[in-house]
Design a protein around this motif. Structure first.
Motif, PDB file in Angstrom:
ATOM      1  N   LEU A  27     -19.803   0.822  41.045  1.00  0.00           N
ATOM      2  CA  LEU A  27     -20.594   0.750  39.817  1.00  0.00           C
ATOM      3  C   LEU A  27     -21.091  -0.665  39.560  1.00  0.00           C
ATOM      4  O   LEU A  27     -22.262  -0.868  39.190  1.00  0.00           O
ATOM      5  N   TYR A  28     -20.223  -1.658  39.784  1.00  0.00           N
ATOM      6  CA  TYR A  28     -20.616  -3.046  39.544  1.00  0.00           C
ATOM      7  C   TYR A  28     -21.759  -3.457  40.467  1.00  0.00           C
ATOM      8  O   TYR A  28     -22.765  -4.035  40.025  1.00  0.00           O
ATOM      9  N   ILE A  29     -21.620  -3.157  41.749  1.00  0.00           N
ATOM     10  CA  ILE A  29     -22.665  -3.513  42.715  1.00  0.00           C
ATOM     11  C   ILE A  29     -23.940  -2.727  42.430  1.00  0.00           C
ATOM     12  O   ILE A  29     -25.058  -3.250  42.564  1.00  0.00           O
ATOM     13  N   ARG A  30     -23.812  -1.488  42.020  1.00  0.00           N
ATOM     14  CA  ARG A  30     -24.977  -0.660  41.694  1.00  0.00           C
ATOM     15  C   ARG A  30     -25.748  -1.249  40.506  1.00  0.00           C
ATOM     16  O   ARG A  30     -26.985  -1.298  40.507  1.00  0.00           O
ATOM     17  N   LEU A  31     -25.035  -1.682  39.485  1.00  0.00           N
ATOM     18  CA  LEU A  31     -25.686  -2.275  38.317  1.00  0.00           C
ATOM     19  C   LEU A  31     -26.362  -3.597  38.669  1.00  0.00           C
ATOM     20  O   LEU A  31     -27.428  -3.923  38.143  1.00  0.00           O
ATOM     21  N   LEU A  32     -25.741  -4.378  39.580  1.00  0.00           N
ATOM     22  CA  LEU A  32     -26.380  -5.610  40.048  1.00  0.00           C
ATOM     23  C   LEU A  32     -27.672  -5.297  40.794  1.00  0.00           C
ATOM     24  O   LEU A  32     -28.712  -5.928  40.570  1.00  0.00           O
ATOM     25  N   SER A  33     -27.605  -4.318  41.681  1.00  0.00           N
ATOM     26  CA  SER A  33     -28.772  -3.958  42.483  1.00  0.00           C
ATOM     27  C   SER A  33     -29.915  -3.434  41.630  1.00  0.00           C
ATOM     28  O   SER A  33     -31.094  -3.672  41.930  1.00  0.00           O
ATOM     29  N   MET A  34     -29.581  -2.743  40.546  1.00  0.00           N
ATOM     30  CA  MET A  34     -30.605  -2.183  39.659  1.00  0.00           C
ATOM     31  C   MET A  34     -31.123  -3.206  38.658  1.00  0.00           C
ATOM     32  O   MET A  34     -32.045  -2.920  37.901  1.00  0.00           O
ATOM     33  N   GLY A  35     -30.533  -4.395  38.637  1.00  0.00           N
ATOM     34  CA  GLY A  35     -30.990  -5.452  37.739  1.00  0.00           C
ATOM     35  C   GLY A  35     -30.521  -5.279  36.311  1.00  0.00           C
ATOM     36  O   GLY A  35     -31.027  -5.946  35.405  1.00  0.00           O
ATOM     37  N   ILE A  36     -29.544  -4.433  36.088  1.00  0.00           N
ATOM     38  CA  ILE A  36     -29.039  -4.188  34.733  1.00  0.00           C
ATOM     39  C   ILE A  36     -28.120  -5.317  34.278  1.00  0.00           C
ATOM     40  O   ILE A  36     -28.133  -5.704  33.100  1.00  0.00           O
ATOM     41  N   ILE A  37     -27.318  -5.854  35.201  1.00  0.00           N
ATOM     42  CA  ILE A  37     -26.441  -6.977  34.889  1.00  0.00           C
ATOM     43  C   ILE A  37     -26.663  -8.074  35.905  1.00  0.00           C
ATOM     44  O   ILE A  37     -27.344  -7.874  36.919  1.00  0.00           O
ATOM     45  N   SER A  38     -26.106  -9.248  35.644  1.00  0.00           N
ATOM     46  CA  SER A  38     -26.214 -10.388  36.551  1.00  0.00           C
ATOM     47  C   SER A  38     -24.822 -10.801  37.019  1.00  0.00           C
ATOM     48  O   SER A  38     -23.839 -10.693  36.267  1.00  0.00           O
TER      49      SER A  38
END
Length: 247
Positions: A231-242
């Motif tokens: 989930l963490y890597i997915r959110l990074l890849s989608m640009g949702i978090i940094s």
């Protein structure tokens, strides 16, 4: 012990018991937790995208590119091995039998079904292949450690980000889960008749035995960690978090 029973034509029995406390709470929580994890994993695997970010790679996906002839998500190429190991785990058998099959759901509570065939029929007989999934999971664990090591290298230099901590913590918990496995304990020394000629094996077996006492704990912690890592890597890849660089 049982005060009420309800039978239909299929022979099902509503969990009958004289217990007054909420014995059903734990099975219900296990069903919700495992069911939620399986639902998320299925969704994440079917996406086939957003599984890597710079030097981070989701534990659900392989380190190699998807072959041109493979029509499905690349996760299906490797995920079957660790999934088979976890689904055939001895603790998972207990949790699955008690919570999903209600066989039995708790002490002093009747089975949901009058007849029980154990692991002699499909699909439960596949759980007898646990030791073979162990060998495959050990290979997968080595690959995950390699990618955890890559997560602390940024542009050729040693560094660390929040994702690095997430990946290292995940593979550490997965290692504790695998090495606390009953089959791993047997592989280390459980099959020996005498330890007097193998003191080093006995010392190692003793350490693994201590881990084995907390196998249920490592099961749940590693389950959460592997899902949260994806989930963490997915959110990074989608640009949702940094990702925050630590050094």
């Amino acid at each position: 012990m049982a005060d009420e029973r309800f039978n239909n034509q299929q022979g099902w029995v509503v969990a009958a018991t004289a217990r007054r406390e909420i014995w059903w709470l734990q099975p219900m929580l296990i069903v919700l937790t495992l069911g939620g994890f399986m639902a998320y994993t299925t969704w994440a695997v079917l996406q086939g995208a957003h599984y890597d970010y710079k030097n981070y790679l989701s534990p659900f996906y392989p380190p190699f590119a998807k072959p041109e002839w493979w029509p499905l998500s690349p996760a299906f190429l490797i995920l079957w091995a660790p999934a088979g190991f976890r689904l055939s785990c001895y603790y998972f058998r207990k949790a699955f039998h008690r919570s999903f099959l209600l066989a039995p759901p708790a002490c002093a509570v009747a089975d949901a079904r009058a007849g029980y065939t154990g692991e002699s029929r499909f699909p439960l007989f596949l759980m007898n292949f646990h030791r073979y999934f162990l060998y495959l999971a050990m290979v997968e664990l080595i690959i995950l450690w390699y990618h955890a090591a890559r997560s602390v290298v940024f542009d050729g230099r040693l560094g660390a980000g929040t994702g690095s901590l997430v990946m290292v913590a995940n593979v550490a918990l997965l290692s504790l889960y695998l090495t606390s496995c009953h089959s791993f304990r047997h592989l280390i020394g459980g099959r020996l008749d005498c330890f007097s000629h193998c003191p080093s094996r006995h010392a190692l077996w003793s350490q693994v035995s201590r881990l084995n006492e907390r196998h249920m704990l490592w099961f749940w912690l590693s389950l959460f960690s592997v899902g949260l890592t994806d989930l963490y890597i997915r959110l990074l890849s989608m640009g949702i978090i940094s990702d925050m660089r630590l050094f």
